[in-house]
Design a protein around this motif. Structure first.
Motif, mmCIF file in Angstrom:
data_model
loop_
_atom_site.group_PDB
_atom_site.id
_atom_site.type_symbol
_atom_site.label_atom_id
_atom_site.label_comp_id
_atom_site.label_asym_id
_atom_site.label_seq_id
_atom_site.Cartn_x
_atom_site.Cartn_y
_atom_site.Cartn_z
ATOM 1 N N THR A 163 0.796 -1.226 0.000
ATOM 2 C CA THR A 163 0.000 0.000 0.000
ATOM 3 C C THR A 163 0.829 1.276 0.000
ATOM 4 O O THR A 163 0.308 2.348 -0.279
ATOM 5 C CB THR A 163 -0.913 0.044 1.239
ATOM 6 N N TYR A 195 -1.059 13.759 6.673
ATOM 7 C CA TYR A 195 -0.144 12.862 5.971
ATOM 8 C C TYR A 195 1.236 12.772 6.625
ATOM 9 O O TYR A 195 2.157 12.167 6.058
ATOM 10 C CB TYR A 195 0.026 13.328 4.522
ATOM 11 N N MET A 244 -6.413 12.151 -6.905
ATOM 12 C CA MET A 244 -6.305 11.330 -5.701
ATOM 13 C C MET A 244 -7.639 11.370 -4.981
ATOM 14 O O MET A 244 -8.492 12.218 -5.294
ATOM 15 C CB MET A 244 -5.187 11.838 -4.775
ATOM 16 N N THR A 245 -7.807 10.507 -4.021
ATOM 17 C CA THR A 245 -9.058 10.465 -3.270
ATOM 18 C C THR A 245 -9.373 11.837 -2.691
ATOM 19 O O THR A 245 -8.580 12.395 -1.933
ATOM 20 C CB THR A 245 -8.971 9.423 -2.143
ATOM 21 N N GLY A 246 -10.494 12.405 -3.086
ATOM 22 C CA GLY A 246 -10.915 13.699 -2.568
ATOM 23 C C GLY A 246 -10.335 14.893 -3.290
ATOM 24 O O GLY A 246 -10.673 16.038 -2.971
ATOM 25 N N TYR A 247 -9.442 14.655 -4.271
ATOM 26 C CA TYR A 247 -8.781 15.789 -4.932
ATOM 27 C C TYR A 247 -9.045 15.798 -6.431
ATOM 28 O O TYR A 247 -8.864 14.784 -7.113
ATOM 29 C CB TYR A 247 -7.268 15.754 -4.701
ATOM 30 N N THR A 248 -9.440 16.966 -6.940
ATOM 31 C CA THR A 248 -9.636 17.180 -8.366
ATOM 32 C C THR A 248 -8.520 18.076 -8.886
ATOM 33 O O THR A 248 -8.349 19.194 -8.392
ATOM 34 C CB THR A 248 -10.989 17.852 -8.648
ATOM 35 N N ASP A 257 -0.572 12.302 -1.234
ATOM 36 C CA ASP A 257 -1.307 13.525 -0.936
ATOM 37 C C ASP A 257 -0.911 14.579 -1.957
ATOM 38 O O ASP A 257 0.269 14.655 -2.345
ATOM 39 C CB ASP A 257 -0.985 14.019 0.478
ATOM 40 N N ASP A 305 -12.612 18.426 2.867
ATOM 41 C CA ASP A 305 -12.909 19.141 1.634
ATOM 42 C C ASP A 305 -12.289 20.534 1.601
ATOM 43 O O ASP A 305 -11.837 20.988 0.546
ATOM 44 C CB ASP A 305 -14.420 19.248 1.447
ATOM 45 N N GLN A 350 1.716 2.764 2.553
ATOM 46 C CA GLN A 350 1.432 3.493 3.782
ATOM 47 C C GLN A 350 2.486 3.157 4.838
ATOM 48 O O GLN A 350 3.197 2.161 4.737
ATOM 49 C CB GLN A 350 0.028 3.152 4.274
#
Length: 537
Positions: A83, A183, A347-351, A442, A480, A85
């Motif tokens: 992962t 992060y 990425m997750t949550g990011y445009t 991130d 957000d 992580q």
């Protein structure tokens, strides 16, 4: 991880990255286990792509160096091989304060490879050394961005006493953050948070990384370094997790010729091929040892904002908008890369930012507005890139696009890896190839490259509003609101200012025979730890 690809520079576009499997050899030195188990350990040979710039964590900056770092050093945390992580390293556990701004690490009993103890004070002294202005570490901005008081210390505005790190006792390290940096733990697997053998550095000065003088704390120690031939490492008997080190030796080969490397892989002379020739990519894709996966990374060109021609944003936008990125990935790189108008990958949550898309008519208008109608009078620019067949083909495509669409001429210059990095870092270029593989998952890891005081800001881009947004985001919890600030920052850097030209998001492409090797996995950062890697019986 790395610049790494800058992290690295990042490897050959379609080319690229990591290992493959060859025969077993009994260890003859430095084994971490019993005599009987030594015979079962296997040597692992990989193409590292280029001669390493350095083995000193305070001087390294690229993917080839990062691969060596993971063998020779270990920070508070390491990478989960599946992962990416954070998993325990020198720190066996950690906790956060209720407000998320204070991290407390509990360190295990461990030593350097020469037997010198590693304590919480080791990390305090190492991080302060790394971030000191005199050290001039290129990645010092990373710890400086998240540790309380570290930015002022790194810039020379304050003393070391202002930095929020403290050895509570020999086995307890306290780190005060600038905010609830979500992060922060994952980030600390990066070499900018490494412990450093300051006793060896003090004794041997610049020679401390040479065989015989070298001191590390990773799963391996340096055996040999023969410039332009190989670097080899063998197991570290003092490593706390030596029971899970199953390789007798790792040998790193600095092969820049992708065809030579690929042929060695096919002949079972190397176990991990990190550079695939574009000319045989269709053939390679059919091999069972070929492994492709999505990757959090970007391939791009940097502008030298100080250049008299390139300081005009209209010129930068014209150059960016006259390249057909989709055609590039479809017809040149052909490895499944994703054409991109923005720098930061989704990425997750990011445009990501909107960016400036392929638009030849608008590009011509911008160039004319800048004083160069149809390219008339445009000064000849030079694009530099490090030795690699993939980088060369991309540069030639860009050269043709600018000639066809804008009527301008550019020259191309190929450079050996260390020279290439020095030219970029010293701001001695006009346009330079670059690649960035995420050090952690991130958006900040990408966007902070363009902070005014970032050590990786080779193009010297500067926008106070951009800096302000990133600094504000660093002090917010995950959510957000934070992601929106990062998005706004990227819109300024990419869509408004065109600080660089993004080409595509990478996919990882590796050659390794997983019928021969166990413990190796594709993952989002394409980072592959050596602990647990072993030959299958």
């Amino acid at each position: 991880m790395k610049k790494t690809l800058l992290k690295a520079a990042v490897l050959s576009l379609t080319a690229a990255l990591m290992l493959s499997g060859c025969g077993e050899k009994a260890a003859d030195t430095g084994s971490a286990s019993t005599k009987d188990s030594k015979a079962k350990m296997a040597e692992f040979i990989l193409n590292n792509g280029s001669e390493p710039q350095s083995l000193d964590p305070s001087k390294i900056q690229g993917v080839p160096e990062h691969r060596l770092y993971m063998a020779l050093f270990e920070g508070l945390v390491s990478y989960d091989p599946k992962t990416c992580q954070a998993i325990p390293g020198v720190a066996e556990s950690w906790s956060r304060s209720e407000d998320g701004t204070v991290l407390t690490f509990k360190l295990r009993d461990t030593t350097w490879s020469d037997g010198t103890p590693i304590t919480a004070q080791t990390f305090v002294d190492s991080w302060l050394y790394y971030m000191a202005p005199a050290t001039a570490a290129e990645y010092a901005y990373m710890p400086a961005a998240v540790i309380e008081g570290a930015a002022d210390y790194n810039s020379g505005k304050a003393g070391r006493e202002t930095v929020g790190i403290k050895a509570v006792d020999e086995h307890t390290l306290e780190v005060k953050l600038v905010g609830p940096v979500a992060y922060a733990i994952d980030m600390m697997a990066h070499y900018s948070f490494a412990p450093l053998p300051l006793h060896a550095i003090e004794k041997y000065k610049n020679d401390w990384t040479k065989p015989g003088n070298f001191v590390g704390n990773g799963p391996f120690v340096l055996e040999e370094w023969v410039p332009q031939d190989h670097v080899s490492v063998v197991p570290n008997d003092k490593y706390w997790n030596k029971e899970n080190v199953f390789l007798s030796r790792i040998t790193y080969l600095p092969i820049e010729d992708t065809t030579v490397a690929y042929n060695k892989f096919r002949n079972n002379e190397i176990d991990w091929d990190t550079s695939i020739p574009l000319d045989v990519l269709d053939e390679v894709k059919l091999l069972p040892s070929y492994h492709k996966d999505s990757q959090i990374s970007s391939y791009y060109y940097e502008f030298n904002i100080n250049d008299p021609t390139l300081k005009d944003v209209r010129v930068r936008k014209a150059l960016a908008m006259s390249i057909n990125r989709q055609e590039l990935v479809d017809k040149v790189t052909k490895g499944g890369q994703i054409a991109a108008d923005a720098f930061c990958p989704p990425m997750t949550g990011y445009t990501p930012a909107t960016g400036n898309a392929f638009n030849v008519e608008e590009a011509k208008k911008l160039l004319a507005d800048a004083g160069y109608p149809n390219g008339t009078g445009f000064p000849k620019l030079t694009v530099i890139y490090n030795t690699n067949d993939g980088h060369k083909k991309i540069a030639e495509y860009v050269q043709q696009e600018w000639k066809k669409n804008l009527g301008i001429d550019v020259s191309l210059e190929n450079m050996e890896w260390a020279t290439f990095l020095d030219q970029r870092q010293s701001n001695n270029f006009q346009i330079a190839r670059a690649g960035w593989v995420g050090d952690y998952m991130d958006p900040s890891n990408f966007l902070e490259l363009c902070l005014t005081d970032s050590g990786n800001n080779d193009g010297r881009y500067a926008n106070p509003k951009y800096d302000e947004l990133l600094q504000k985001a660093a002090r917010l919890p995950a959510g957000d609101e934070r992601m929106q600030l990062l998005h706004e920052a990227e819109e300024i850097m990419m869509t408004q200012d065109q600080a660089l030209i993004p080409f595509y998001y990478y996919v990882s492409q590796n050659l390794i025979d997983l019928n021969k090797w166990d413990g190796w996995y594709t993952n989002p950062l394409d980072v592959h730890p050596y602990v647990g890697l072993k030959a299958k019986n």
